[in-house]
Design an enzyme around this catalytic site. Structure first.
Site, PDB file in Angstrom:
ATOM      1  N   HIS A 136       0.839  -1.207   0.000  1.00 26.95           N
ATOM      2  CA  HIS A 136       0.000   0.000   0.000  1.00 26.95           C
ATOM      3  C   HIS A 136       0.874   1.258   0.000  1.00 26.95           C
ATOM      4  CE1 HIS A 136      -4.132  -1.430   0.535  1.00 26.95           C
ATOM      5  NE2 HIS A 136      -3.688  -2.343   1.384  1.00 26.95           N
ATOM      6  N   ASP A 143      -7.482  -2.280  -1.170  1.00 27.64           N
ATOM      7  CA  ASP A 143      -8.467  -3.023  -0.387  1.00 27.64           C
ATOM      8  C   ASP A 143      -9.843  -2.601  -0.895  1.00 27.64           C
ATOM      9  OD1 ASP A 143      -6.360  -3.951   1.123  1.00 27.64           O
ATOM     10  OD2 ASP A 143      -6.737  -2.623   2.818  1.00 27.64           O
ATOM     11  N   GLU A 207      -6.851 -12.275   3.642  1.00 26.21           N
ATOM     12  CA  GLU A 207      -7.761 -11.128   3.595  1.00 26.21           C
ATOM     13  C   GLU A 207      -8.508 -11.146   2.268  1.00 26.21           C
ATOM     14  OE1 GLU A 207      -5.027  -7.994   6.260  1.00 26.21           O
ATOM     15  OE2 GLU A 207      -5.262  -7.692   4.102  1.00 26.21           O
ATOM     16  N   HIS A 210      -8.012  -7.748   0.038  1.00 25.56           N
ATOM     17  CA  HIS A 210      -6.702  -7.186  -0.336  1.00 25.56           C
ATOM     18  C   HIS A 210      -6.188  -7.797  -1.640  1.00 25.56           C
ATOM     19  CE1 HIS A 210      -2.635  -5.498   0.585  1.00 25.56           C
ATOM     20  NE2 HIS A 210      -2.294  -6.483  -0.232  1.00 25.56           N
TER      21      HIS A 210
END
Length: 227
Positions: A136, A143, A207, A210
């Protein structure tokens, strides 16, 4: 007189652009200077609700201050637009809803420091060590979820930023068999993953929200961290 008028118009446009630039939050100015782009300018149909600009996140605080727009490296934003197109071609009633994109390292420290009591290995699973940098932080990760045109998120079985196996794509078969996730929730996750993979992103095992446009190694070689 005509030359003076043209010059005046040009000067006015330059002045207006400068004002608009300086009116942007400093963190956005820094991202733009590093070449990052607003994903909604690449694809206006993409919805954005930066969770770290709200209190609806695992920290329970606004960690982004005045950052409310989603920025990414141009190549990553183009991939996101391709994923958005694929989604709408196959599900015209749905849209991508971005929860987080490029993240300043200053914010990464806030997220890291919000989990002081979590075991180190587990903490690094959910929040990248700021000293190494998250994908990120390079503007190469996003996300997100899938939502209706009106912005209502589909049911993915957990909230964004859920810490636990219920959020693990790698455990979905097991979670379905045990009744902890429904088939509809898993189908919704597949809609998201399929669109993102078609756009050129890779997913991760723990996740569902993500996705990476590049590996951390490649991102580190190509770009600077956004501080």
């Amino acid at each position: 007189m005509r030359h003076i008028s043209v010059f005046t118009i040009i000067l006015s446009l330059v002045y207006s652009f400068a004002l608009s630039l300086f009116a942007q939050p400093k963190v956005e100015q820094a991202m733009i200077k590093q070449g990052l782009v607003d994903v909604q300018k690449v694809d206006p149909s993409i919805l954005v609700e930066l969770k770290y600009s709200t209190t609806d996140n695992f920290v329970g605080k606004d960690v982004y201050d005045d950052l409310t727009r989603a920025y990414m490296q141009p190549m990553a934003a183009r991939k996101l637009a391709a994923a958005s197109k694929y989604l709408q071609d196959h599900h015209p009633e749905l849209r991508l809803l971005v929860y987080d994109a490029a993240r300043p390292r200053t914010a990464q420290w806030k997220l890291w420091n919000a989990l002081p009591n979590m075991p180190e290995r587990e903490r690094q699973t959910y929040v990248a060590d700021p000293r190494k940098g998250s994908i990120h932080n390079y503007g190469c990760a996003v996300d997100l979820t899938v939502a209706t045109k009106e912005g209502k998120p589909l049911d993915m079985g957990t909230k964004y930023d859920f810490f636990g196996v219920l959020a693990y794509p790698s455990r979905e078969d097991e979670l379905l068999q045990s009744g902890k996730l429904t088939q509809k929730q898993i189908d919704n996750r597949h809609i998201l993953r399929t669109a993102m993979r078609e756009g050129g992103f890779s997913s991760i095992e723990y996740e569902w929200w993500h996705f990476n446009a590049l590996s951390r190694e490649k991102a580190k070689m190509a770009f600077r961290i956004v501080d």
